[in-house]
Structures are given as C-alpha cells and as structure tokens.
Design a protein around this motif. Structure first.
Motif, PDB file in Angstrom:
ATOM      1  N   VAL A  42      15.085 -26.593 -20.496  1.00 29.40           N
ATOM      2  CA  VAL A  42      14.457 -26.141 -21.731  1.00 29.40           C
ATOM      3  C   VAL A  42      14.188 -24.634 -21.684  1.00 29.40           C
ATOM      4  N   MET A  43      13.559 -24.175 -20.609  1.00 28.54           N
ATOM      5  CA  MET A  43      13.142 -22.785 -20.509  1.00 28.54           C
ATOM      6  C   MET A  43      14.275 -21.919 -19.967  1.00 28.54           C
TER       7      MET A  43
ATOM      8  N   LYS B 129       7.735 -29.018 -18.114  1.00 27.95           N
ATOM      9  CA  LYS B 129       6.590 -29.361 -18.960  1.00 27.95           C
ATOM     10  C   LYS B 129       6.694 -30.822 -19.374  1.00 27.95           C
ATOM     11  N   ASN B 130       5.810 -31.645 -18.835  1.00 30.68           N
ATOM     12  CA  ASN B 130       5.858 -33.075 -19.121  1.00 30.68           C
ATOM     13  C   ASN B 130       4.751 -33.481 -20.087  1.00 30.68           C
ATOM     14  N   SER B 131       4.608 -32.733 -21.157  1.00 22.73           N
ATOM     15  CA  SER B 131       3.591 -33.074 -22.153  1.00 22.73           C
ATOM     16  C   SER B 131       4.230 -33.858 -23.295  1.00 22.73           C
ATOM     17  N   SER B 132       3.400 -34.530 -24.078  1.00 23.53           N
ATOM     18  CA  SER B 132       3.946 -35.260 -25.225  1.00 23.53           C
ATOM     19  C   SER B 132       4.535 -34.281 -26.233  1.00 23.53           C
ATOM     20  N   LYS B 133       3.993 -33.066 -26.316  1.00 26.01           N
ATOM     21  CA  LYS B 133       4.539 -32.043 -27.222  1.00 26.01           C
ATOM     22  C   LYS B 133       5.952 -31.646 -26.780  1.00 26.01           C
ATOM     23  N   SER B 134       6.158 -31.474 -25.471  1.00 26.87           N
ATOM     24  CA  SER B 134       7.487 -31.138 -24.951  1.00 26.87           C
ATOM     25  C   SER B 134       8.465 -32.277 -25.211  1.00 26.87           C
ATOM     26  N   ARG B 135       8.015 -33.493 -24.974  1.00 24.61           N
ATOM     27  CA  ARG B 135       8.868 -34.666 -25.184  1.00 24.61           C
ATOM     28  C   ARG B 135       9.245 -34.810 -26.661  1.00 24.61           C
ATOM     29  N   SER B 136       8.271 -34.678 -27.552  1.00 23.74           N
ATOM     30  CA  SER B 136       8.583 -34.796 -28.980  1.00 23.74           C
ATOM     31  C   SER B 136       9.460 -33.636 -29.434  1.00 23.74           C
TER      32      SER B 136
END
Length: 130
Positions: free
Chosen positions: A53-54, A84-91
């Motif tokens: 991603v980055m 980044k394993n956040s729900s924001k990253s996943r969505s």
C-alpha cells in the motif's frame, strides 16, 4: 505454462523475499511502485498482482483503482499488503477494488493460499464464460 505474478513493492528486501517464496510455482515480475507497475502491465501478461500500500509516486490504493478501472486488466486478481491492519485500511483496500487484503507481517502460507484461491477462482470464471 506457469502463471506470472507481479509484485509491486518499494522495499527491495520485501520484494525479493516475496519473489523467492513464490517463484517455485510462478513466474515473477517486480515493480518498485504503482507507476512502474502500470508500464509493466502494458508489456507483460500478468495473472495476479501483489502490491504494497505505502509506496512513492503511486500508492497501492491508487494503483489498484487504476488496474480495476482499466478494461484491459480489471480481471487480474489483486492482493494488497500493508503494515496497517486497521479496519480503515482494510475497507480502503476493498473500496479500491482489491480482491484480498493481507496485513504485514504475514504468514507465507496464507499468501500462498490466497494466490492459489484467487487464481483458481479466475480460472473457473474464464471457463464459465467459454
């Protein structure tokens, strides 16, 4: 004939690690960012994309959107990798059109399973269209 996987990763060590892990079963192409990868996609036949991603120049979300918006390559399964394993990253990954999202550090067996499943799904879809 072996399938070709495109690895898009700006960290050379990570790109080489992934390539070493999958090159026993697949041909591998490597690009350092999304912009390089788009150029490569126009020149090579790619069956699956693994992208960080980055990255500089074009991040993984923008690259994924560009692939999924292009009729020539929108069918290519796309795996996004991120630290980044956040729900924001996943969505964000799924909003960009990714077929799979894997958080770093990842288990190589999980990556192999996702690659295999996505390629098999693609083959079944192609067979049903024939």
């Amino acid at each position: 004939m072996a399938k070709t996987i495109l690895i898009v990763e700006d960290n050379k060590e990570m790109a080489v690690f992934i390539a070493d892990e999958v090159n026993q079963l697949y041909n591998v192409e490597i690009a350092g960012n999304g912009a390089e990868a788009i150029t490569l996609l126009k020149k090579r036949s790619i069956q699956l994309i693994i992208s960080d991603v980055m990255m500089p120049h074009m991040d993984g979300y923008a690259f994924c959107r560009a692939v999924k918006d292009d009729v020539q390559c929108c069918h290519i399964p796309f795996i996004l990798l991120t630290a980044k394993n956040s729900s924001k990253s996943r969505s964000g990954a799924y909003e960009a059109g990714a077929d799979s999202f894997i958080a770093k550090p990842f288990d190589i067996d999980v990556l192999h399973s996702r690659i295999r499943q996505l390629l098999e799904q693609r083959e079944r879809r192609l067979a049903s269209f024939r």
